[in-house]
Structure formats: C-alpha cells, structure tokens
Design a protein around this motif. Structure first.
Motif, PDB file in Angstrom:
ATOM      1  N   ASP A   1       0.838  -1.189   0.000  1.00 23.17           N
ATOM      2  CA  ASP A   1       0.000   0.000   0.000  1.00 23.17           C
ATOM      3  C   ASP A   1       0.882   1.252   0.000  1.00 23.17           C
ATOM      4  OD1 ASP A   1      -3.056   0.722   0.552  1.00 23.17           O
ATOM      5  OD2 ASP A   1      -1.752   2.172   1.602  1.00 23.17           O
ATOM      6  N   ALA A   2       0.422   2.302  -0.690  1.00 20.02           N
ATOM      7  CA  ALA A   2       1.195   3.547  -0.755  1.00 20.02           C
ATOM      8  C   ALA A   2       1.444   4.117   0.643  1.00 20.02           C
ATOM      9  CB  ALA A   2       0.467   4.575  -1.624  1.00 20.02           C
ATOM     10  N   ALA A   3       0.508   3.902   1.541  1.00 22.23           N
ATOM     11  CA  ALA A   3       0.674   4.422   2.909  1.00 22.23           C
ATOM     12  C   ALA A   3       1.907   3.806   3.580  1.00 22.23           C
ATOM     13  CB  ALA A   3      -0.582   4.144   3.740  1.00 22.23           C
ATOM     14  N   LEU A   4       2.170   2.542   3.242  1.00 22.86           N
ATOM     15  CA  LEU A   4       3.337   1.873   3.833  1.00 22.86           C
ATOM     16  C   LEU A   4       4.638   2.502   3.307  1.00 22.86           C
ATOM     17  CD1 LEU A   4       3.893  -0.510   5.782  1.00 22.86           C
ATOM     18  CD2 LEU A   4       4.266  -1.935   3.752  1.00 22.86           C
ATOM     19  N   VAL A   5       4.642   2.885   2.025  1.00 21.39           N
ATOM     20  CA  VAL A   5       5.814   3.559   1.443  1.00 21.39           C
ATOM     21  C   VAL A   5       6.058   4.871   2.183  1.00 21.39           C
ATOM     22  CG1 VAL A   5       6.810   4.556  -0.655  1.00 21.39           C
ATOM     23  CG2 VAL A   5       5.407   2.473  -0.792  1.00 21.39           C
ATOM     24  N   HIS A   6       4.983   5.645   2.376  1.00 25.43           N
ATOM     25  CA  HIS A   6       5.122   6.909   3.116  1.00 25.43           C
ATOM     26  C   HIS A   6       5.590   6.659   4.554  1.00 25.43           C
ATOM     27  CE1 HIS A   6       3.793   9.705   0.088  1.00 25.43           C
ATOM     28  NE2 HIS A   6       2.706   8.988  -0.157  1.00 25.43           N
ATOM     29  N   HIS A   7       5.057   5.601   5.149  1.00 22.38           N
ATOM     30  CA  HIS A   7       5.449   5.262   6.523  1.00 22.38           C
ATOM     31  C   HIS A   7       6.947   4.987   6.620  1.00 22.38           C
ATOM     32  CE1 HIS A   7       5.593   3.336  10.451  1.00 22.38           C
ATOM     33  NE2 HIS A   7       6.129   2.271   9.880  1.00 22.38           N
TER      34      HIS A   7
END
Lengths: 201, 201
Positions: free
Chosen positions: B48-54
């Motif tokens: 998920d893109a959120a994991l990349v940002h995380h």
C-alpha cells in the motif's frame, strides 16, 4: 560452447590474434605499460613472440589494439600541442569533442571508460594510455612551466567530465548545445590553466 | 536460496523496505523523477502507498534512499550557494572534494556513477538527482545571469571529471596532490564560469 555455429571459429583456425589481444589486456592491466613485455604476452597466449610482432608490430601498437583506441594518439596529441601554448585550450576542447562527438569513436571509448570505472586493470591501462600516449606529448608544449603536468591533468579531467555530462548523463542544456558553443564556453576556462602557469613562471 | 541461513530473511518478515527500494529504482529509472509516483512504486512492490510513506516519508526522501546518496543534498547545495557568486568556485571545489574524499561516501557515489555509465535508467536517476537536488539550488545564486544553467553544468562536469582522474584513474600527480593544492588550482578556473557570466550580463 555452441557447436556447429557458422559464425564460430573454423576448426583448426583458432583466433590467435584474439588470444594475443586478450593476453595483452591481462599483461598490461597487471603490470602497466613499462613492465609488460611482448615476450610475456606471447607466453600468456602460448605463441612465439615473433608471431606477436608479425601481427601487431611494436609494443605500443599492440597496446593500442588491446585498448581498441579508435584514433591515432600521436595525431591527436599533435593537433592539441602544435601551435604552442597560445590557443591550446581551444584546440584541446575542439579535438576532444571531435573524437567523442563521433558515435563510432565514442562507443569503444565509452567501453574503455566504463571498464576503467570498475576494474583496476582497465583503470591502469587507461591511465597508462592517457599519460604516455597523449599527456606526455602535450606536456612538451609546456616546457619549463611550473606544475605543468598537474595543469594538463586538470584540463584532461575537465574534458573527461565534459564528455560524461554531455554524452552519457546527457544533462540539458549541455548535451544539446552545439560543439561551437561548448568550445566557446570551455576553451577560455581550459586556457586559464595554461595562462596561470605562464603568469607563475 | 540458502535455507537455514541465520543472516537471511526471517520467515514471515519479507524485506518490504528492500522491495520498495528496488521498485523505486525501476520506477524512477523508467519514468524520471516527475512522472514517477509513490502510488506506482507501491503497486510495483505490491504494498500500500501508505506503507511507502510510513517507511520513507516523501517522494524525494524515497528517491535519495533508492540512489543511496550518502549526504544531504540540501545541505551540500547550501554550502556551495550560500555566500552568492563571490567565492562560489572555491566553495564548489571544496565541497565536492570533502564528499568524494571520504571513502565511506565515495563508495556509494562511485557505484551510482558506474551504473549511470552503463545503464540508461541509472543515468536518468543520476541526471534527475544532479539537476533537481543540487543544480537547481545552486542555480538560484546565479539569478538572472546569461546561460547560468549551462555554466553550472560545465562546473559540475569539471568536478565529475576531477573525481574520476583523482580517485578512479588515479592519474599522478593529481591523485596525490593535497586537497588544498587541488582547490587552489581548480577554484579560480571554476570561478571563471561565474565571472564570465557576470561580465556578459
């Protein structure tokens, strides 16, 4: 090990020239130009030294063949050095761009530069080539000036960097600027290395 | 595929960060910085893109991590640009040598430069990094001067060439000359690119 390949070696006709060139790359890379010998290269290739001379002539010619240098270094060095210190910056920039701007010449030079970036033996060979076949001859024009060799190397480093940004990384706008405009930009800067040596004399 | 390796991945804990970085290298290399997206990189990595940002924060931080740039480009650009056009040549030479002179920083930079010499995607990434993270910020100091970008790129090309002759090819005497002496030699020449722009204004 493809058998029956039409493009492969003919039976009984091994690629002796290719084996000599491969042996030369190993010998020059390990020992540098001075300590490498035609006799040693012949021994590595398993042939007689006379055969090496027959195919390639002198040690210098064998060295240039092994490096696949796509120009005559003596002629290139003469184009830069002849005329003396006046205009040397422009002649260096113009000569370098004329060689690297030719895709047929650029390809083998890039291969050599790539190899030198990641392989110690290839770096040794390129260093020997640059210092012996080009720098030494250009240096003669600097006779007696202080730090001449350091200055010539700084000019060479600039020209190496220029061809990398222009032809490899293709930074814009330097990649698509005309040769004449690049020469107009770079020549006075290269000439500054010459002029500062004259001023310090 | 060594099973039972103690240093290998733990079962059920795949190297998600490594997979994201690998996906980022492909995406940035194919599309360049602008057209690459965190969403696209996440999709390539199957997360998920959120994991990349995380894990990595911004797209810029992910880009720097993917390239393994061993310094903060904003700080480097500031060291060169702060102080304006006076002394910019010396600050550029000094900053470049301080980074490349450090073996821990030089190793990943050499890896990047080697990749860029032989791989189009790596060349794109290095070009994007150089223009966006360094050149753009140094260019601000040239505000309004003619051919400023071309001149800054010529300076950069000189510095690239310098580190290649000094640290990779190890041409002598430029390889063993002290940093201060190299800076004294190169800084006025780099500054000439600045001063000629001022003169042409």
């Amino acid at each position: 090990m493809v058998s029956g390949s039409r493009a492969g070696r003919r039976r009984g006709a091994p690629d002796t020239k290719g084996e000599i060139l491969a042996a030369a790359r190993v010998e020059f890379g390990e020992k540098g130009y001075d300590r490498a010998s035609v006799r040693g290269i012949a021994a590595r290739a398993g042939v007689d030294a006379a055969l090496v001379h027959h195919y390639f002539g002198t040690k210098e010619k064998l060295f240039l063949a092994a490096l696949e240098i796509p120009f005559d270094p003596e002629a290139i060095a003469a184009r830069i050095a002849d005329g003396g210190l006046s205009g040397l910056g422009e002649r260096a920039a113009r000569t370098f761009l004329s060689v690297w701007g030719d895709p047929d010449k650029r390809a083998p030079l890039l291969t050599l530069l790539r190899s030198a970036m990641s392989n110690e033996a290839a770096a040794t060979m390129l260093r020997e080539f640059a210092t012996r076949m080009i720098l030494g001859r250009v240096l003669a024009a600097f006779d007696g000036l202080p730090d001449a060799r350091l200055r010539v190397e700084a000019m060479v480093s600039h020209l190496f960097g220029l061809v990398i940004t222009r032809y490899v990384l293709q930074l814009e706008p330097i990649a698509s600027t005309s040769d004449e405009d690049v020469i107009a930009l770079v020549a006075p800067v290269l000439q500054a290395y010459v002029d500062s040596a004259i001023a310090e004399q």
